[in-house]
Design a protein around this motif. Structure first.
Motif, PDB file in Angstrom:
ATOM      1  N   TYR A  79       0.787  -1.257  -0.101  1.00 22.20           N
ATOM      2  CA  TYR A  79       0.100  -0.098  -0.021  1.00 22.20           C
ATOM      3  C   TYR A  79       0.839   1.085   0.026  1.00 22.20           C
ATOM      4  O   TYR A  79       0.629   2.158  -0.802  1.00 22.20           O
ATOM      5  CB  TYR A  79      -0.888   0.040   1.256  1.00 22.20           C
ATOM      6  N   ARG A  80       1.868   1.214   0.693  1.00 22.76           N
ATOM      7  CA  ARG A  80       2.828   2.279   0.774  1.00 22.76           C
ATOM      8  C   ARG A  80       3.480   2.727  -0.426  1.00 22.76           C
ATOM      9  O   ARG A  80       3.511   3.793  -0.866  1.00 22.76           O
ATOM     10  CB  ARG A  80       3.777   2.219   2.000  1.00 22.76           C
ATOM     11  N   ASP A  85       3.346   8.734  -4.102  1.00 23.00           N
ATOM     12  CA  ASP A  85       3.435   9.949  -4.749  1.00 23.00           C
ATOM     13  C   ASP A  85       1.955  10.506  -4.884  1.00 23.00           C
ATOM     14  O   ASP A  85       1.787  11.438  -5.676  1.00 23.00           O
ATOM     15  CB  ASP A  85       4.035   9.945  -6.116  1.00 23.00           C
ATOM     16  N   LEU A  86       0.960   9.758  -4.138  1.00 21.70           N
ATOM     17  CA  LEU A  86      -0.480  10.506  -4.291  1.00 21.70           C
ATOM     18  C   LEU A  86      -0.841  11.487  -3.338  1.00 21.70           C
ATOM     19  O   LEU A  86      -0.080  11.735  -2.325  1.00 21.70           O
ATOM     20  CB  LEU A  86      -1.435   9.392  -4.237  1.00 21.70           C
ATOM     21  N   ASP A  88      -3.392  13.391  -0.842  1.00 18.63           N
ATOM     22  CA  ASP A  88      -4.366  12.875   0.503  1.00 18.63           C
ATOM     23  C   ASP A  88      -5.505  12.430  -0.317  1.00 18.63           C
ATOM     24  O   ASP A  88      -6.207  11.364   0.288  1.00 18.63           O
ATOM     25  CB  ASP A  88      -4.453  13.823   1.711  1.00 18.63           C
ATOM     26  N   HIS A  89      -6.169  13.279  -0.833  1.00 21.50           N
ATOM     27  CA  HIS A  89      -7.518  12.878  -1.760  1.00 21.50           C
ATOM     28  C   HIS A  89      -7.530  11.548  -2.275  1.00 21.50           C
ATOM     29  O   HIS A  89      -8.204  10.857  -2.090  1.00 21.50           O
ATOM     30  CB  HIS A  89      -7.916  14.161  -2.522  1.00 21.50           C
ATOM     31  N   ASP A  90      -6.320  11.613  -3.274  1.00 16.97           N
ATOM     32  CA  ASP A  90      -6.227  10.308  -3.858  1.00 16.97           C
ATOM     33  C   ASP A  90      -5.849   9.064  -2.892  1.00 16.97           C
ATOM     34  O   ASP A  90      -6.393   7.880  -3.506  1.00 16.97           O
ATOM     35  CB  ASP A  90      -5.057  10.393  -5.113  1.00 16.97           C
ATOM     36  N   ARG A  91      -5.286   9.108  -2.011  1.00 19.83           N
ATOM     37  CA  ARG A  91      -5.196   8.267  -1.016  1.00 19.83           C
ATOM     38  C   ARG A  91      -6.262   7.931  -0.376  1.00 19.83           C
ATOM     39  O   ARG A  91      -6.623   6.529  -0.210  1.00 19.83           O
ATOM     40  CB  ARG A  91      -4.141   8.664   0.090  1.00 19.83           C
ATOM     41  N   GLU A  92      -7.187   8.633  -0.079  1.00 19.34           N
ATOM     42  CA  GLU A  92      -8.505   8.214   0.519  1.00 19.34           C
ATOM     43  C   GLU A  92      -9.322   7.507  -0.627  1.00 19.34           C
ATOM     44  O   GLU A  92     -10.092   6.576  -0.284  1.00 19.34           O
ATOM     45  CB  GLU A  92      -9.253   9.633   0.859  1.00 19.34           C
ATOM     46  N   ALA A  93      -9.191   8.012  -2.107  1.00 21.66           N
ATOM     47  CA  ALA A  93      -9.808   7.110  -3.007  1.00 21.66           C
ATOM     48  C   ALA A  93      -9.396   5.753  -3.194  1.00 21.66           C
ATOM     49  O   ALA A  93     -10.254   5.034  -3.161  1.00 21.66           O
ATOM     50  CB  ALA A  93      -9.694   8.027  -4.233  1.00 21.66           C
TER      51      ALA A  93
END
Length: 273
Positions: A79-80, A85-86, A88-93
């Motif tokens: 996952y890491r 390189d994403l 915060d918004h894209d990580r939550e997605a």
């Protein structure tokens, strides 16, 4: 013009013969880590390798593979790497899109084609751990995977403890000791092993949610060094090596690997610190 020699296509009979020559015990229990790329071209692919393993084990032998699923965790190295390189918004997605673990349907792509072939084989059994499940085929399959505690990845309440009890063997089929799961049971058996928090997606009563739990901090970063020492121990008597298809395979007793890891890991990690 120069021509390229055709690749050898290995057969079920040939592979079963190689496995028997290596020392795979008939009617035993075998934990396998495999690289199909290393094995080379096989007529029938991973399914043929599974059939050859079962031929070598005989009708009363049991085949076991890891069916781990780090893809549904936000505390895993996979996952890491995926979100490094994403925003915060894209990580939550990404987190929102992760499907919950289902032992009947969740694939284990990072474990390779052979493990997936075992998981999908008719009659296969799979343990219920949402991160480190095992799949098995054979008479002891259900027994070996039935009791895998949800808060124990690879310790005394996992299939590894039962593999130790039944004196299984380990086959590294074209893979290195860095993938030797047996060493992880040794991690649990050192005095006061460090612990950490894990988190993954599960389903409870039909509801998807994140589940957080604490367990031993798994660390395979020194398994290659540990394995090299294990292979040299007792003048190399513990590990048998030989060809299986185009791969170099290593075969050894599960108990020997676990006991060696439990003895050596504390000093090895102290030296590394």
């Amino acid at each position: 013009m120069p021509t390229t020699a055709p690749s050898v296509c290995h057969s079920r009979t040939e592979l079963a013969g190689h496995l028997s020559e290596l020392g795979v015990e008939r009617n035993g229990v075998l934990l396998v880590h495999a690289s199909m790329r290393a094995v080379g071209p096989v007529s029938g692919g991973a399914g043929t390798v599974v059939a050859a393993l079962r031929d070598a084990l005989g009708g009363h032998g049991t085949l076991v593979v890891p069916a781990f699923t780090p893809e549904n965790s936000d505390t895993s190295p996979q996952y890491r790497d995926r979100v490094r390189d994403l925003s915060d918004h894209d990580r939550e997605a990404v987190r929102a899109s992760m499907p919950p673990f289902d032992p009947a349907t969740t694939a284990a792509p990072s474990m390779g084609r052979l493990a997936e072939a075992v998981r999908l084989a008719p009659g296969a059994a799979r343990s219920n751990h949402p991160q480190t499940s095992f799949a098995a085929l054979g008479p002891l399959a259900d027994e070996l995977v039935a009791h895998h505690h949800a808060s124990c990845h690879l310790g005394e309440d996992s299939p590894l403890a039962l593999l130790y009890k039944v004196r299984a063997h380990v086959l590294l089929l074209g893979t290195g000791f860095d993938s030797c799961t047996a060493f992880h049971l040794g991690e649990y058996r050192v005095p006061a092993p460090p612990r950490r928090t894990y988190r993954c997606v599960v389903t409870t009563r039909g509801r998807r949610h994140w589940w957080e739990y604490e367990d031993v901090a798994l660390d395979d970063s020194d398994f290659a060094v540990l394995g090299a020492e294990f292979a040299r121990a007792d003048d190399g008597a513990a590990v048998r090596s030989g060809p299986v298809g185009s791969a170099t395979a290593r075969l050894f007793a599960f108990t020997d690997a676990v006991d060696f890891a439990a003895r050596r890991l504390p000093s090895l990690r102290k030296e590394r610190a």
